[in-house]
Design an enzyme around this catalytic site. Structure first.
Site, PDB file in Angstrom:
ATOM      1  CG  HIS A 326     -14.357  11.117  -0.458  1.00 13.38           C
ATOM      2  ND1 HIS A 326     -13.536  10.123   0.319  1.00 13.38           N
ATOM      3  CD2 HIS A 326     -15.307  10.400  -0.548  1.00 13.38           C
ATOM      4  CE1 HIS A 326     -14.475   9.101   1.169  1.00 13.38           C
ATOM      5  NE2 HIS A 326     -15.467   9.740   0.743  1.00 13.38           N
ATOM      6  N   GLY A 329     -12.076  10.351   5.504  1.00  9.99           N
ATOM      7  CA  GLY A 329     -12.648   8.910   5.660  1.00  9.99           C
ATOM      8  C   GLY A 329     -12.554   8.825   7.457  1.00  9.99           C
TER       9      GLY A 329
END
Length: 397
Positions: A326, A329
């Site tokens: 996504h 990180g």
């Protein structure tokens, strides 16, 4: 890279990351998740890092169960992006006015609109289902009912932390609009309520981590959570859609002569639950800091506020449960970033970006995140890159 498989108690842990580079706390969380009786698979993305209960950057597939803490408190958090007809040549030398106009249109931090935004006046807003969505608020947990007015006024607002609104350029010079947000305070309150309810249930008392408490199928508690979860995911989707409509309005007004047009909006959740089928079994797939990357699915993988982002297309790798990372990180906690870096460091690392450069966002400094190029390279079997974007304006709460 393809994945590395390490043994887990109930299922193997498939990692699109170097296990040696994952911190001890996150590895312990992954092994804890792999002990859950209901688990059928666990995939770990290259942006993996320590989270509450479950690691951020993990995909947890369970049969007949779901863990509310694994979804997290920002239910439905995700990204939206759209390519415009503008190019770098259309932009003024000083972007501060445009940043200011964006901040005026979209409340940030704990801000909210004075009155609820009417989505029918926004460019391209998908109004079908809007009235039904709000009617269903009557069916969510009683403990949050008093928040209805706040929820209506926070619809179309950014929030704080790593949420952002950006004005970006791709490698050909085309302008993109991009934003990152979720279900705001109403999603958090629903999550907190259900996490607390799950932890009281008898079947969760022997778990290795109380934050892994689950609801199980065919129980009233599961039915109530699913109802509230899917409503909050919809809230997050609408929240981003309204922000994108407000953002597009700003751009059209600021670039009137250019008569700006917009491609279809790309939007994806990255903290959510989906009902999906694998190996002939209906599973509840929780993506906590992961996007769906089914074959042909468009996705967005952002870096930090100074490094840029990627538009990707999924390759449909079932070993990852059709998932991808996504974002970049975090490689250090917010507190660690505040201790290590100064506003001078922030200014240096965000040079060329019109954005906040004060102490309030030092914890979002690019050096607190993993290199986005490395993260993309580690998932070449999960996604293909469609466009690489670099922000020129970044709005944060």
């Amino acid at each position: 890279m393809s994945y590395v498989e390490i043994p887990g108690a109930k299922v193997p842990i498939r990692m699109w990351a170097d296990p040696a580079a994952v911190d001890e706390g996150a590895m312990r969380q992954l092994h804890n998740v792999a002990t859950l009786p209901w688990i059928k698979g666990l995939a770990v993305m290259p942006d993996v890092h320590y989270g509450k209960g479950a690691t951020v950057g993990s995909v947890i597939a369970m049969h007949g169960a779901v863990c509310p803490a694994a979804v997290g408190v920002d239910i439905g958090c995700g990204m939206s992006a759209v390519k415009t007809s503008l190019t770098a040549n259309d932009l003024p030398g000083d972007l501060s006015r445009l940043r200011s106009k964006i901040e005026q249109a979209i409340p940030v931090g704990r801000g909210l609109h004075d009155t609820p935004v009417d989505p029918h006046r926004l460019y391209g807003f998908p109004t079908a289902g809007w009235d039904d969505f709000w009617e269903r608020f009557a069916g969510v947990a009683d403990s949050v009912k008093f928040r209805e007015e706040r929820a209506t006024k926070q619809m179309g607002t950014l929030g704080g932390g790593n949420h952002f609104v950006e004005f970006c350029l791709d490698e050909s010079g085309s302008v993109w609009l991009m934003l990152h947000s979720g279900s705001r305070n109403i999603g958090k309150e629903l999550a907190d309520h259900h996490i607390g309810e799950a932890q009281k249930l008898p079947h969760n008392q022997g778990l290795v981590d109380r934050d892994l408490a689950v609801f199980i199928a065919d129980t009233p508690q599961m039915a109530e959570y699913r109802n509230d979860l899917f409503w909050a995911q919809e809230y997050a989707k609408y929240n981003r859609a309204i922000m994108m409509g407000l953002f597009q309005d700003v751009v059209r007004k600021e670039f009137k002569k250019a008569k700006v047009t917009f491609d279809p909006v790309i939007s994806c959740h990255h903290n959510y639950v989906a009902e999906e089928r694998y190996d002939g079994m209906d599973l509840l797939v929780t993506r906590k800091g992961a996007i769906r990357a089914g074959s042909g699915d468009f996705g967005i993988i952002p870096g930090s506020m100074g490094t840029g982002s990627y538009i990707v297309k999924g390759l449909g790798n079932v070993a990852s449960f059709n998932s991808a990372s996504h974002g970049a990180g975090r490689k250090m906690s917010r507190n660690a970033a505040k201790r290590r870096f100064s506003t001078r460091d922030l200014e240096e690392q965000t040079r060329g970006v019109e954005c906040r450069k004060d102490a309030g966002v030092v914890d979002e400094i690019p050096a607190a995140y993993k290199p986005i190029e490395q993260v993309i390279d580690q998932q070449r079997d999960l996604v293909q890159v469609v466009a690489k974007l670099k922000q020129v304006i970044c709005v944060k709460g």
